[in-house]
Design an enzyme around this catalytic site. Structure first.
Site, mmCIF file in Angstrom:
data_model
loop_
_atom_site.group_PDB
_atom_site.id
_atom_site.type_symbol
_atom_site.label_atom_id
_atom_site.label_comp_id
_atom_site.label_asym_id
_atom_site.label_seq_id
_atom_site.Cartn_x
_atom_site.Cartn_y
_atom_site.Cartn_z
ATOM 1 N N LYS A 200 91.201 21.070 29.814
ATOM 2 C CA LYS A 200 90.528 21.145 31.107
ATOM 3 C C LYS A 200 91.335 20.340 32.113
ATOM 4 C CE LYS A 200 86.230 20.070 33.438
ATOM 5 N NZ LYS A 200 84.799 19.796 33.279
ATOM 6 N N LYS A 255 90.502 25.858 30.955
ATOM 7 C CA LYS A 255 89.827 25.852 32.249
ATOM 8 C C LYS A 255 90.624 25.101 33.292
ATOM 9 C CE LYS A 255 85.658 23.868 34.181
ATOM 10 N NZ LYS A 255 84.517 23.046 33.933
HETATM 11 C C1 PBG Z 1 81.352 19.228 34.360
HETATM 12 C C2 PBG Z 1 81.838 20.591 34.619
HETATM 13 C C3 PBG Z 1 82.552 21.054 35.738
HETATM 14 C C4 PBG Z 1 82.650 22.434 35.574
HETATM 15 C C5 PBG Z 1 82.041 22.762 34.370
HETATM 16 N N1 PBG Z 1 81.562 21.612 33.784
HETATM 17 C C6 PBG Z 1 83.020 20.364 36.956
HETATM 18 C C7 PBG Z 1 83.999 19.276 36.844
HETATM 19 O O1 PBG Z 1 84.570 19.013 35.789
HETATM 20 O O2 PBG Z 1 84.183 18.613 37.863
HETATM 21 C C8 PBG Z 1 83.289 23.356 36.566
HETATM 22 C C9 PBG Z 1 82.867 24.777 36.491
HETATM 23 C C10 PBG Z 1 83.210 25.581 37.686
HETATM 24 O O3 PBG Z 1 83.885 25.138 38.624
HETATM 25 O O4 PBG Z 1 82.781 26.731 37.684
HETATM 26 N N2 PBG Z 1 82.145 18.394 33.657
#
Ligand code: PBG
Length: 332
Positions: A200, A255
């Site tokens: 991520k 992601k």
């Molecule tokens: C939380 C999380 C996030 C997303 C999914 N889980 C945001 C982040 O990490 O700041 C983002 C999902 C999206 O943008 O659709 N940890």
């Protein structure tokens, strides 16, 4: 002139007729590939649109159940539930995350009662519950790893107790997959899957999601760079994935999606494990905004973007387009 070159070889021959294009397609998107992320808020009979994500809303639990039933009716195998928490209930440690009666746990119970066969996925991360919007606990300006992991373990067990099928740690703390696996097993949840956000990235594409869950303070900045990955790195993603698999992850997530198809493709080739792409909020917003301006054909861009994930190696795709794509796929 040898075979294999023009004019003996004409690549366009196979593309000339629709039947042939259909017959020779290498990859296919199916409704079975789709995971639908949904947002839940407190209240009754309440639907609040998310401004930066046209077509996406936050739903109170009763309305969320209707969404879950729609997912089932469309043949979507699983949904992912994200809570938008009342700011008054947030604190530095995200304490509410570990409370089995919190909004997300209540939502999961209601969904499981109405749709027992629908797959339900819950994020494990503290950001919906912290007043600073970070995924972990903040101490003297640092997101502390090990104390956060203990909180994530409590959160994961609550969610599994509520009936969640797949626990999805999205926090990027070190060692959390192993710790969560242990506590789940100790709590009798040996069959609850772990779908780890293994790779991520600290991305600018999460902005609309942070609006949706009310954690916008960090939007657009690199405030999460001490735990989310540097977009410059690819080898590091393979290292992250290998660790999460060794710790017991059943499924891994890459992601964001579209800017990271190379990571997805490499992960699938190197590990051969179930790989999920997350087409994040900013990617959805881009396609929606451009199509609202008639700058591109929204349906076409949507389907092409989803097929791209399949081609790159995704086994499933988290996408806010899930219901729209499912409806189009059903039309054939
Ligand atoms: C939380 C999380 C996030 C997303 C999914 N889980 C945001 C982040 O990490 O700041 C983002 C999902 C999206 O943008 O659709 N940890």
């Amino acid at each position: 002139m040898s075979r294999g070159q023009y004019p003996a070889t004409r690549m366009r021959r196979n593309r000339m007729k629709a039947f042939s294009r259909r017959m020779l397609a290498e990859h296919k998107l199916s409704v079975d590939d789709l995971i639908w992320p949904l947002f839940v808020i407190k209240g009754d009979d309440t639907v609040e649109p998310v401004t930066s994500m046209p077509g996406v809303s936050r739903h109170s639990i009763d309305r969320l159940v209707t969404q879950a039933q729609e997912a089932e009716a469309l043949g979507i195998p699983a949904i992912a539930v994200f809570p938008s928490i009342d700011p008054a209930l947030k604190d530095n440690d995200g304490t509410l995350a570990g409370d089995g009666d919190n909004l997300v746990c209540r939502a999961v119970r209601a969904i499981k009662q109405a749709c027992p066969k629908l797959g339900v996925i819950c994020d494990v991360a503290l950001d919906p519950f912290t007043d600073h919007g970070h995924d972990g606990i903040l101490r003297d300006g640092e997101i502390v790893n090990d104390e956060t992991v203990a909180a994530l373990c409590r959160q994961a067990v609550c969610q599994a107790d509520a009936g969640c099928d797949i626990i999805a740690p999205s926090d990027m703390m070190d060692g959390r997959v192993a710790a969560i696996r242990d506590v789940l097993d100790d709590a009798g949840h040996q069959n609850v899957q772990i779908m780890s956000y293994a790779a991520k990235y600290a991305s600018g594409f999460y902005g609309p999601f942070r609006e949706a869950v009310g954690a916008s303070k960090l939007a657009g900045g690199d405030g999460k760079a001490s735990y989310q990955m540097n977009p410059a790195n690819s080898d590091e993603a393979m290292h992250e994935i290998s660790l999460d698999l060794a710790e017991g992850a059943d499924i891994i997530i890459i992601k964001p999606g579209m800017p990271y198809l190379d990571i997805l493709s490499r992960a699938k080739a190197e590990f051969g494990v179930p790989c999920v792409a997350y087409q994040v909020s900013g990617e959805y917003a881009m396609i929606k905004a451009a199509s609202a301006n008639n700058w591109l054909d929204g349906e076409r861009a949507m389907m092409e973007s989803l097929l791209g994930f399949k081609r790159a190696g995704a086994d499933a795709i988290l996408t806010y387009f899930a219901p729209d794509a499912a409806r189009l796929l059903a039309k054939g």
